[in-house]
Design an enzyme around this catalytic site. Sequence first.
Site, PDB file in Angstrom:
ATOM      1  N   GLU A   1      33.821  33.145  -3.186  1.00 33.98           N
ATOM      2  CA  GLU A   1      34.470  34.288  -2.540  1.00 33.98           C
ATOM      3  C   GLU A   1      35.571  34.772  -3.453  1.00 33.98           C
ATOM      4  O   GLU A   1      35.912  34.118  -4.428  1.00 33.98           O
ATOM      5  CB  GLU A   1      35.015  33.897  -1.158  1.00 33.98           C
ATOM      6  CG  GLU A   1      36.069  32.794  -1.174  1.00 33.98           C
ATOM      7  CD  GLU A   1      37.495  33.309  -1.314  1.00 33.98           C
ATOM      8  OE1 GLU A   1      37.774  34.441  -0.874  1.00 33.98           O
ATOM      9  OE2 GLU A   1      38.341  32.586  -1.858  1.00 33.98           O
TER      10      GLU A   1
ATOM     11  N   HIS B   1      38.869  35.063   2.204  1.00 40.35           N
ATOM     12  CA  HIS B   1      40.040  35.886   2.513  1.00 40.35           C
ATOM     13  C   HIS B   1      39.818  36.815   3.697  1.00 40.35           C
ATOM     14  O   HIS B   1      40.730  37.530   4.096  1.00 40.35           O
ATOM     15  CB  HIS B   1      40.426  36.725   1.290  1.00 40.35           C
ATOM     16  CG  HIS B   1      41.054  35.933   0.184  1.00 40.35           C
ATOM     17  ND1 HIS B   1      40.301  35.189  -0.702  1.00 40.35           N
ATOM     18  CD2 HIS B   1      42.350  35.775  -0.187  1.00 40.35           C
ATOM     19  CE1 HIS B   1      41.120  34.606  -1.579  1.00 40.35           C
ATOM     20  NE2 HIS B   1      42.355  34.949  -1.300  1.00 40.35           N
TER      21      HIS B   1
ATOM     22  N   SER C   1      42.010  30.124  -1.981  1.00 43.65           N
ATOM     23  CA  SER C   1      42.434  31.134  -2.935  1.00 43.65           C
ATOM     24  C   SER C   1      42.910  30.458  -4.225  1.00 43.65           C
ATOM     25  O   SER C   1      42.146  29.751  -4.867  1.00 43.65           O
ATOM     26  CB  SER C   1      43.513  32.032  -2.311  1.00 43.65           C
ATOM     27  OG  SER C   1      43.739  33.182  -3.092  1.00 43.65           O
TER      28      SER C   1
END
Length: 307
Positions: free
Chosen positions: A212, A277, A116
């Site tokens: 992502e 995620h 992330s």
Amino acid sequence: MKELLRPRRLAPGARVAVVATSGPVPEERLQAGLDVLRGWDLDPVVGPHVLDRHPEFGYLAGTDADRAADLQNAWCDPTVDAVLCARGGYGAQRMIDLLDWDALRAAGPKVFVGFSDLTVLHEAFATRLGLATLHGPMAAGVDFIKNARAQEHLRATLFAPETVRTIASGGTALVPGRARGVTLGGCLSLLAAELGTPHARPSARGGLLCLEDVGEETYRLDRYLTQLLRSGWLEGVRGVLLGSWEGCADYAGLRPLLADRLGGLGVPVAENVGFGHGEGALTMPLGVAATLDAEAGTLTLDEPALR
């Protein structure tokens, strides 16, 4: 794009440091994550500021200087074998320029795990240290604490990386084909945000790009992809792996955008590869040579992620 230096695998009793580089960390989740690490026969230690809250900005875990110091001190501690981030969120960009990269390089290679917001650090560790890293679950993350698949895949990667040389999630091909290159990438929005900064690589040429994101509107994902295209950053990429798009549009609605923006690259694109995620996320090594088979939905590493 060259392969990067792979750190040594962990062994029982290894000391791992948990640091908060980005958002604030819930104490109960941190303690649960530390229990998981102890259950793996690791010796976890936490940075002194891991539970801090920034005095003005509640989305940050402590001040920029303190977050940077925790990472710096953990990495430069010769007794520490790996550094695991507690969680993502936001904040790595604010503290990354406070790190002493000469000191980090002198400390030698270690295992680094996060995803992330930590895409920023993955890129910096690649460009400044020449080091392969692990895009994987974080110590205070829900997946790390509660999901058996995410736990076991990370554990196998850390202790027995030869057992996970092939990463397979039953994904499908957005664009069929096979390609070989060096893995890189992470969170799409962070890759776009890093363009032009001192720690970003000039392009994805020669790479297998992992993408992502989470909680983004479709038009914003369009913006990020278009920025990567217009900047020339995607020129020469060998293949693309798409992970999860948790909290974004339904994938059936998102798929046409991904095909529109990535299909013209003329390279294989695999979707639903299983990192990111989403629940049960797989650990994705970054900086290693591998072969992508988009139709089979597999990524096969030339060598184990860790030595």
